[in-house]
Write an enzyme that holds these catalytic residues in place. Sequence first.
Site, mmCIF file in Angstrom:
data_model
loop_
_atom_site.group_PDB
_atom_site.id
_atom_site.type_symbol
_atom_site.label_atom_id
_atom_site.label_comp_id
_atom_site.label_asym_id
_atom_site.label_seq_id
_atom_site.Cartn_x
_atom_site.Cartn_y
_atom_site.Cartn_z
ATOM 1 N N PHE A 149 -62.476 -13.084 55.543
ATOM 2 C CA PHE A 149 -61.777 -13.575 54.351
ATOM 3 C C PHE A 149 -62.629 -14.506 53.507
ATOM 4 C CE2 PHE A 149 -61.153 -17.341 56.967
ATOM 5 C CZ PHE A 149 -61.191 -18.365 56.029
ATOM 6 N N LYS A 173 -63.517 -2.078 54.902
ATOM 7 C CA LYS A 173 -62.215 -2.610 55.347
ATOM 8 C C LYS A 173 -62.293 -4.118 55.127
ATOM 9 C CE LYS A 173 -59.994 -4.527 58.015
ATOM 10 N NZ LYS A 173 -59.332 -5.819 57.650
ATOM 11 N N ARG A 177 -56.429 -10.897 54.099
ATOM 12 C CA ARG A 177 -55.958 -12.141 53.483
ATOM 13 C C ARG A 177 -56.338 -12.243 52.010
ATOM 14 N NH1 ARG A 177 -57.503 -16.345 58.227
ATOM 15 N NH2 ARG A 177 -58.649 -14.618 59.126
ATOM 16 N N SER A 226 -65.367 -13.453 63.090
ATOM 17 C CA SER A 226 -65.446 -14.409 64.194
ATOM 18 C C SER A 226 -66.145 -13.768 65.407
ATOM 19 C CB SER A 226 -64.043 -14.868 64.570
ATOM 20 O OG SER A 226 -63.249 -13.745 64.887
ATOM 21 N N CYS A 281 -69.688 -19.698 56.892
ATOM 22 C CA CYS A 281 -70.382 -19.580 58.175
ATOM 23 C C CYS A 281 -71.677 -20.380 58.170
ATOM 24 C CB CYS A 281 -70.672 -18.126 58.486
ATOM 25 S SG CYS A 281 -71.798 -17.431 57.297
#
Length: 500
Positions: A149, A173, A177, A226, A281
């Site tokens: 997201f 894909k 969110r 994640s 990140c």
Amino acid sequence: MSEIAHFINGQIVNGNSSRRQDVFNPATGNADKTVILAGENDVDDAVRAAKEAWPEWSKTPVLRRARILDKFKNILWERLNQLAEVISSEHGKTIDDAIGEVTRGLEVVEFATAAPTLMKGEFSENVGSDVDSHMIRQSLGVCVGITPFNFPAMVPMWMFPVAIVTGNCFVLKPSERDPSASILIAEWLKEAGLPDGVFNVIQGDKIAVDRLISHQDVKAISFVGSTPIANYIYTTGTAKGKRVQALGGAKNHMVIMPDADLEMATNALMGAAYGSAGERCMAVSVAVPVTEAVADALVQRLVPKIKELKIGPATDTSSEMGPLVTAQHLEKVAGYIDAGESEGADVVVDGRNFKQDKQGYENGFFIGGTLLDNVKENMSCYREEIFGPVLSVVRKNSYQEALDLIHGHEYANGTAIFTRDGDIARNFMQDVEVGMVGVNVPIPVPMAFHSFGGWKSSIFGDHAMHGMEGVRFYTRIKTTTTRWPTGLRQNPEFKMPTLG
Ligand code: NAD
């Protein structure tokens, strides 16, 4: 209420699934839209469209493919603000930040337009008597991108420009969110002249992902998200014989040496820890001041700046930090501050107390900037990725202790050192076991013509994203050896051929 659908074979389509999920505006807290969650049949339709487009697309001259991306790049430049506004309305980040995101993605499109050079093969003549040898790069087929997201435009653009310019067809894909950016991108690629089926978008959740990563016609999977999911995608995808690059989570340390310019380091930390509400990140989530004196001076400088952060909706151009992406994520971030407090960290600035009083935004998913001091290695707020505007200070007494701390962590995405000492900086660059390193640069995100990727649990797979790593990931090499009849030997040979 508007509904965000799939983009398959050049058309926006609803597909067959009846499942839907709310898409929130994080600044107001309202669910303004819904996104369709694909079923397996919808995924099959997207993969089929990509598979059918591939034979022609892969044989389209590379220069022609590059020109389509060049047109797409110009469209992006013209409509930067439009895309940034859509991103902000679903992600919550400030408009400036969203423009920065799109620009960094656009740089990968610029890189990809060099495909005629990047795809060039190698030729060796007379490797044996009358024998020549050449190597070419060919596309793989249907490639898939599954994205997080926090960068709904940039992360897909780490992937698909290189994938399609090298001759592959792509199914994206995006995160459920903030799904709208993907549809704008698909429409603009079509407008730039991309043939139907070359780029498709499937909206959805685990059901769509599981179908994509096990589909027999999918050849390669690029994932960013994640670490537990990255690991799952890598293990499942590779077990099915697919090429996989899966980038995971992070905990990025910034070391502040005693000789650092402390004002520069403090300002760098502010942007790196609190920009985009820490949902990056490459955000710095751990400050490692070396010596107690540096730590005290750093905390003293940070506190007023954190308290003065302008926190508000993206529609207010003075906002420096927006809300978190969802109410659940807000709860999770606040939970890490609770845990840090109960494990013994000092909550020097407490974002849990923040109240947004701007009219219309009282129910937004806002949290204030938080500073935790005297954080220790065993605390969950240190070990785990918080992904919010929470900076932990871990105090160390020497460069070696700081390096050992970094090496003790599971994640190794990015790191930085602030110092004026060339020896220390050089040792750090050479010795630190982290994929992306900054020297007096807090968020060392590599440019599009280099490659992005961490080490250890921040990546699964052998190839980082974009740059030459991207070209290698999305192509396979074929080496052909040719002999012409003039030198043909008459007698059969049964030993291993040598060409001397
Ligand atoms: P996420 O892992 O929850 O989701 C990423 C993608 O995986 C989404 O498309 C989602 O739909 C899908 N997904 C989620 N759960 C799944 C499941 N159980 N099975 C199959 N698919 C599933 O990540 P997020 O919350 O969207 O993004 C934040 C995370 O991404 C952070 O950990 C952050 O560090 C990481 N991230 C890493 C990088 C990097 O380059 N290393 C860059 C950006 C974000």
